[in-house]
Design a protein around this motif. Sequence first.
Motif, PDB file in Angstrom:
ATOM      1  N   GLY A 258      60.536 -15.012 -35.568  1.00  0.00           N
ATOM      2  CA  GLY A 258      60.857 -16.145 -36.100  1.00  0.00           C
ATOM      3  C   GLY A 258      61.681 -17.228 -35.222  1.00  0.00           C
ATOM      4  O   GLY A 258      62.079 -18.107 -35.774  1.00  0.00           O
ATOM      5  N   ARG A 259      62.040 -16.805 -34.113  1.00  0.00           N
ATOM      6  CA  ARG A 259      62.752 -17.849 -33.091  1.00  0.00           C
ATOM      7  C   ARG A 259      61.710 -18.159 -31.974  1.00  0.00           C
ATOM      8  O   ARG A 259      61.973 -19.124 -31.464  1.00  0.00           O
ATOM      9  CB  ARG A 259      63.771 -16.879 -32.386  1.00  0.00           C
ATOM     10  CG  ARG A 259      64.710 -16.067 -33.219  1.00  0.00           C
ATOM     11  CD  ARG A 259      65.756 -15.263 -32.502  1.00  0.00           C
ATOM     12  NE  ARG A 259      66.555 -16.176 -31.420  1.00  0.00           N
ATOM     13  CZ  ARG A 259      66.438 -15.539 -30.274  1.00  0.00           C
ATOM     14  NH1 ARG A 259      65.898 -14.570 -29.775  1.00  0.00           N
ATOM     15  NH2 ARG A 259      67.129 -16.376 -29.364  1.00  0.00           N
ATOM     16  N   ILE A 287      56.377 -14.387 -40.593  1.00  0.00           N
ATOM     17  CA  ILE A 287      57.729 -15.230 -40.897  1.00  0.00           C
ATOM     18  C   ILE A 287      57.109 -16.555 -41.698  1.00  0.00           C
ATOM     19  O   ILE A 287      57.860 -16.938 -42.689  1.00  0.00           O
ATOM     20  CB  ILE A 287      58.352 -15.656 -39.761  1.00  0.00           C
ATOM     21  CG1 ILE A 287      59.017 -14.426 -39.124  1.00  0.00           C
ATOM     22  CG2 ILE A 287      59.666 -16.562 -40.145  1.00  0.00           C
ATOM     23  CD1 ILE A 287      60.376 -13.712 -39.505  1.00  0.00           C
ATOM     24  N   LEU A 305      65.948 -15.316 -40.273  1.00  0.00           N
ATOM     25  CA  LEU A 305      66.402 -13.926 -39.833  1.00  0.00           C
ATOM     26  C   LEU A 305      68.061 -14.146 -39.362  1.00  0.00           C
ATOM     27  O   LEU A 305      68.476 -13.169 -39.078  1.00  0.00           O
ATOM     28  CB  LEU A 305      65.669 -13.499 -38.720  1.00  0.00           C
ATOM     29  CG  LEU A 305      64.125 -12.799 -39.419  1.00  0.00           C
ATOM     30  CD1 LEU A 305      63.607 -12.284 -38.452  1.00  0.00           C
ATOM     31  CD2 LEU A 305      63.880 -12.192 -40.844  1.00  0.00           C
ATOM     32  N   PHE A 308      71.410 -13.640 -44.489  1.00  0.00           N
ATOM     33  CA  PHE A 308      71.392 -12.607 -45.077  1.00  0.00           C
ATOM     34  C   PHE A 308      71.786 -12.647 -46.556  1.00  0.00           C
ATOM     35  O   PHE A 308      72.523 -13.535 -46.975  1.00  0.00           O
ATOM     36  CB  PHE A 308      72.684 -11.728 -44.724  1.00  0.00           C
ATOM     37  CG  PHE A 308      72.549 -10.245 -45.411  1.00  0.00           C
ATOM     38  CD1 PHE A 308      71.743  -9.165 -45.317  1.00  0.00           C
ATOM     39  CD2 PHE A 308      73.792 -10.174 -46.015  1.00  0.00           C
ATOM     40  CE1 PHE A 308      71.958  -8.123 -46.122  1.00  0.00           C
ATOM     41  CE2 PHE A 308      73.820  -9.077 -47.248  1.00  0.00           C
ATOM     42  CZ  PHE A 308      72.923  -8.235 -46.958  1.00  0.00           C
ATOM     43  N   GLU A 312      66.809 -10.729 -51.580  1.00  0.00           N
ATOM     44  CA  GLU A 312      65.869 -11.578 -50.979  1.00  0.00           C
ATOM     45  C   GLU A 312      64.449 -11.782 -51.853  1.00  0.00           C
ATOM     46  O   GLU A 312      63.457 -11.140 -51.870  1.00  0.00           O
ATOM     47  CB  GLU A 312      65.344 -11.098 -49.732  1.00  0.00           C
ATOM     48  CG  GLU A 312      64.408 -11.895 -48.887  1.00  0.00           C
ATOM     49  CD  GLU A 312      64.777 -13.237 -48.658  1.00  0.00           C
ATOM     50  OE1 GLU A 312      64.337 -14.117 -49.210  1.00  0.00           O
ATOM     51  OE2 GLU A 312      66.037 -13.375 -48.012  1.00  0.00           O
TER      52      GLU A 312
END
Length: 320
Positions: A258-259, A287, A305, A308, A312
């Motif tokens: 996800g980065r 993602i 991500l 938190f 979820e």
Amino acid sequence: MASPIEELKTAIRQALPDLDMVIAWTAGPDSLSHTPLFITDAADIERIEWDSRCSQNLAGYLTSLRGKKVGIVAKGCDARTIVELLQEKLIDREDVTIFGLHCQGAVDARKVRTELKVGRGVQGVTIDGGAASFAVNGETQTARLGQVLQEKCFRCTGADAEVCDHFIGEHGQPPQVDDAPVSTLDMLEAMGMEDRLHFWEDQMTKCIRCYACRSACPLCVCQDHCAAQSRDPHWVDQTDHPREKLMFQALHALHTAGRCTECGECERACPMDLPIMTLKQALNRQIKDIFDYQAGTDPDKTPPLFQFREEEEHIKERKW
Ligand code: SF4
Ligand code: SF4
Ligand code: SF4
């Protein structure tokens, strides 16, 4: 009207007095890939090059230059990396001046050498429609884009540097590649789990554990604390076994989940030509599917991500 490269040089000339340096590309020893140019002296501005050989993602230098006023030239995928670095607060927006460009695609030096039997002596590359033309020793050689572009360019999600301080030239669309081969990710997703594992074990037999993939990644920021070197905890041992090599690749993929902006640098750096960006693309697909998030597209968003929540909601929707 000035050409994009002349417009770029003018913009950098005007900005340089207020900056510690500008990072751009210049001709390197290999005529198929331009190399980074760190400009502190205005006389070096004339050495700037800009065409489809500007493959390297220069954003990889920004974290180590934090605290300095840095100008950087960026293609679409490079700019997404800069945005991701901003989102993660690894660089400061007020210290970075982005000279954004429209990119027509980056050539893969290995493919060009193989397809066109061209090595040194390439004086220029132009992309028009679905073809790339290479000026070589006074002659022109052409190839279809599917033969010579980097894998990442076949599925480019935006060729313009969307976030920038100075946009140079005209905006445009990603390259139209009619003859793109099936992506490794699509090929793998059509396979069963066992076959996928065999595919990666086979690939990993070729890995020489040089860690060029890690060093080239602009978002791989653990630096001296990399799990590949850590002995406490001992994540990866030195046994020359595909399982250990795959363990490192799995760690890298999870650290960049996800980065990863799919800039392709890990694959470009790999001397064994392993399709390792595919692992990150697979996680990015997940993602996107779960969080509707694409790395490096919105400086004001927090990567999913990095958050938190005890509950979820999206993960529950998938009944995990
Ligand atoms: S992925 Fe897009 S922006 Fe990046 S080099 Fe390829 S065409 Fe250019
Ligand atoms: S994992 Fe590879 S494709 Fe993703 S950001 Fe790092 S170098 Fe680029
Ligand atoms: S760059 Fe390639 S050969 Fe080197 S560690 Fe990474 S995957 Fe292995």
